[in-house]
Write a protein that holds these residues in place. Structure first.
Motif, PDB file in Angstrom:
ATOM      1  N   THR A   1      31.217  25.278  39.993  1.00 28.22           N
ATOM      2  CA  THR A   1      30.378  23.981  40.018  1.00 28.22           C
ATOM      3  C   THR A   1      30.850  22.865  40.862  1.00 28.22           C
ATOM      4  OG1 THR A   1      29.095  22.366  38.400  1.00 28.22           O
ATOM      5  CG2 THR A   1      31.272  23.514  38.017  1.00 28.22           C
ATOM      6  N   GLY A   2      30.306  22.481  41.660  1.00 30.24           N
ATOM      7  CA  GLY A   2      30.909  21.468  42.642  1.00 30.24           C
ATOM      8  C   GLY A   2      32.107  21.805  43.216  1.00 30.24           C
ATOM      9  N   GLN A   3      33.347  20.774  42.924  1.00 30.75           N
ATOM     10  CA  GLN A   3      34.713  21.068  43.580  1.00 30.75           C
ATOM     11  C   GLN A   3      35.709  21.849  42.497  1.00 30.75           C
ATOM     12  OE1 GLN A   3      33.943  20.703  46.608  1.00 30.75           O
ATOM     13  NE2 GLN A   3      35.782  20.360  46.770  1.00 30.75           N
ATOM     14  N   TYR A   4      34.791  22.583  41.359  1.00 33.43           N
ATOM     15  CA  TYR A   4      35.684  23.133  40.323  1.00 33.43           C
ATOM     16  C   TYR A   4      35.282  24.567  40.135  1.00 33.43           C
ATOM     17  CZ  TYR A   4      37.068  18.453  39.366  1.00 33.43           C
ATOM     18  OH  TYR A   4      37.817  17.010  39.475  1.00 33.43           O
ATOM     19  N   VAL A   5      36.232  25.472  39.478  1.00 37.01           N
ATOM     20  CA  VAL A   5      35.965  26.732  39.520  1.00 37.01           C
ATOM     21  C   VAL A   5      36.322  26.814  38.018  1.00 37.01           C
ATOM     22  CG1 VAL A   5      36.418  29.397  39.674  1.00 37.01           C
ATOM     23  CG2 VAL A   5      36.049  27.914  41.681  1.00 37.01           C
ATOM     24  N   HIS A   6      35.452  27.249  37.016  1.00 35.91           N
ATOM     25  CA  HIS A   6      35.765  27.465  35.499  1.00 35.91           C
ATOM     26  C   HIS A   6      36.143  29.184  35.236  1.00 35.91           C
ATOM     27  CE1 HIS A   6      35.194  23.483  34.110  1.00 35.91           C
ATOM     28  NE2 HIS A   6      34.489  23.290  35.158  1.00 35.91           N
ATOM     29  N   THR A   7      37.124  29.761  34.941  1.00 35.89           N
ATOM     30  CA  THR A   7      36.938  31.029  34.579  1.00 35.89           C
ATOM     31  C   THR A   7      36.795  31.158  33.251  1.00 35.89           C
ATOM     32  OG1 THR A   7      39.240  31.105  33.933  1.00 35.89           O
ATOM     33  CG2 THR A   7      39.005  31.496  36.252  1.00 35.89           C
ATOM     34  N   SER A   8      36.170  32.571  32.859  1.00 34.94           N
ATOM     35  CA  SER A   8      35.979  32.789  31.479  1.00 34.94           C
ATOM     36  C   SER A   8      37.388  33.207  31.003  1.00 34.94           C
ATOM     37  CB  SER A   8      34.904  33.930  31.545  1.00 34.94           C
ATOM     38  OG  SER A   8      33.739  33.802  31.802  1.00 34.94           O
ATOM     39  N   GLY A   9      37.299  33.383  29.595  1.00 33.10           N
ATOM     40  CA  GLY A   9      38.809  33.666  29.024  1.00 33.10           C
ATOM     41  C   GLY A   9      38.991  35.112  29.728  1.00 33.10           C
ATOM     42  N   GLN A  10      40.246  35.086  30.016  1.00 33.52           N
ATOM     43  CA  GLN A  10      40.875  36.525  30.721  1.00 33.52           C
ATOM     44  C   GLN A  10      41.876  37.287  29.618  1.00 33.52           C
ATOM     45  OE1 GLN A  10      39.796  37.596  33.874  1.00 33.52           O
ATOM     46  NE2 GLN A  10      38.347  36.066  33.628  1.00 33.52           N
ATOM     47  N   LEU A  11      41.738  38.420  29.456  1.00 31.98           N
ATOM     48  CA  LEU A  11      42.568  39.263  28.557  1.00 31.98           C
ATOM     49  C   LEU A  11      43.630  39.827  29.459  1.00 31.98           C
ATOM     50  CD1 LEU A  11      39.904  40.914  26.322  1.00 31.98           C
ATOM     51  CD2 LEU A  11      41.028  38.808  25.814  1.00 31.98           C
ATOM     52  N   PRO A  12      44.520  40.438  28.705  1.00 34.59           N
ATOM     53  CA  PRO A  12      45.728  40.922  29.422  1.00 34.59           C
ATOM     54  C   PRO A  12      45.276  42.482  29.804  1.00 34.59           C
ATOM     55  CG  PRO A  12      46.371  40.958  27.056  1.00 34.59           C
ATOM     56  CD  PRO A  12      45.022  40.087  27.439  1.00 34.59           C
ATOM     57  N   MET A  13      44.523  42.603  30.834  1.00 33.79           N
ATOM     58  CA  MET A  13      43.985  43.937  31.270  1.00 33.79           C
ATOM     59  C   MET A  13      44.607  44.337  32.501  1.00 33.79           C
ATOM     60  SD  MET A  13      41.334  44.479  29.226  1.00 33.79           S
ATOM     61  CE  MET A  13      40.139  45.715  29.960  1.00 33.79           C
ATOM     62  N   ALA A  14      44.959  45.483  32.853  1.00 31.89           N
ATOM     63  CA  ALA A  14      45.527  46.072  34.093  1.00 31.89           C
ATOM     64  C   ALA A  14      44.795  47.456  34.210  1.00 31.89           C
ATOM     65  CB  ALA A  14      46.912  46.055  34.046  1.00 31.89           C
ATOM     66  N   ASP A  15      44.554  47.642  35.350  1.00 33.97           N
ATOM     67  CA  ASP A  15      43.788  48.993  35.524  1.00 33.97           C
ATOM     68  C   ASP A  15      42.901  49.573  34.578  1.00 33.97           C
ATOM     69  OD1 ASP A  15      45.391  49.404  37.951  1.00 33.97           O
ATOM     70  OD2 ASP A  15      47.151  50.125  36.691  1.00 33.97           O
ATOM     71  N   GLY A  16      42.083  48.592  34.236  1.00 29.72           N
ATOM     72  CA  GLY A  16      40.991  48.805  33.165  1.00 29.72           C
ATOM     73  C   GLY A  16      41.359  48.888  31.816  1.00 29.72           C
ATOM     74  N   ALA A  17      42.440  48.744  31.340  1.00 30.71           N
ATOM     75  CA  ALA A  17      42.875  48.887  29.992  1.00 30.71           C
ATOM     76  C   ALA A  17      43.812  47.673  29.512  1.00 30.71           C
ATOM     77  CB  ALA A  17      43.802  49.984  29.866  1.00 30.71           C
ATOM     78  N   LEU A  18      43.505  47.194  28.191  1.00 34.76           N
ATOM     79  CA  LEU A  18      44.178  46.444  27.651  1.00 34.76           C
ATOM     80  C   LEU A  18      45.851  46.861  27.330  1.00 34.76           C
ATOM     81  CD1 LEU A  18      43.494  43.580  26.290  1.00 34.76           C
ATOM     82  CD2 LEU A  18      42.881  44.821  24.157  1.00 34.76           C
ATOM     83  N   LEU A  19      46.702  45.963  27.866  1.00 32.96           N
ATOM     84  CA  LEU A  19      47.926  46.238  27.882  1.00 32.96           C
ATOM     85  C   LEU A  19      48.652  46.432  26.447  1.00 32.96           C
ATOM     86  CD1 LEU A  19      49.429  44.122  31.220  1.00 32.96           C
ATOM     87  CD2 LEU A  19      48.800  46.798  30.863  1.00 32.96           C
TER      88      LEU A  19
END
Length: 153
Positions: free
Chosen positions: A30-48
């Protein structure tokens, strides 16, 4: 030095963007900003890891949780890059919000979220505003979740 060059110098490869687990998108510009959704500790499709963070048997060790917060931050950067094409378009990280699924006696949430702040500082070189909050439970029983806001150049 550019953010992309710092990633290379640090030996960091951003992961693929983690697909949403519900009805949302990984990031919004939005404008000059990017807001991310909450990111989980995922790697290769799996929760670590799963569970509550704390000291004792059956709890996620705070040192591991700190590493997981780092993973969350890198997932957030991947979401940003998916919209901008390059992290070189990021002027600065403005805000980090970290959630820690905590055992009731655990009060070191800021130390856990340092995992996210430290790697963002290594890449962008500037401090940011931050919140580190203890919560009862996170999606998929994740120990940590991190969201960021970045300002674009």
């Amino acid at each position: 030095m550019s953010a992309e060059q710092r990633l290379a110098d640090l030996g960091i490869s951003l992961p693929d963007v983690v697909p949403p687990v519900a009805s949302y998108v990984p990031a919004v510009r939005t404008g000059q900003y990017v807001h991310t959704s909450g990111q989980l500790p995922m790697a290769d499709g799996a929760l670590l890891a799963t569970g509550k963070v704390g000291i004792g048997d059956g709890l996620v060790d705070p040192a591991l949780a700190k590493d997981l917060a780092r993973t969350c931050a890198l997932n957030a950067l991947a979401a940003v890059r998916s919209l901008t094409g390059s992290l070189d378009d990021v002027a600065r990280v403005v805000k980090v919000v970290g959630f820690v699924a905590s055992d009731p006696s655990f009060t070191a949430q800021p130390a856990v979220i340092n995992g996210a702040s430290d790697v963002l500082g290594e890449i962008f070189g500037e401090p940011h505003a931050r919140s580190a909050v203890g919560v009862a439970v996170l999606p998929l029983d994740a120990p940590v979740e991190v969201e960021i806001v970045v300002e674009l150049a």
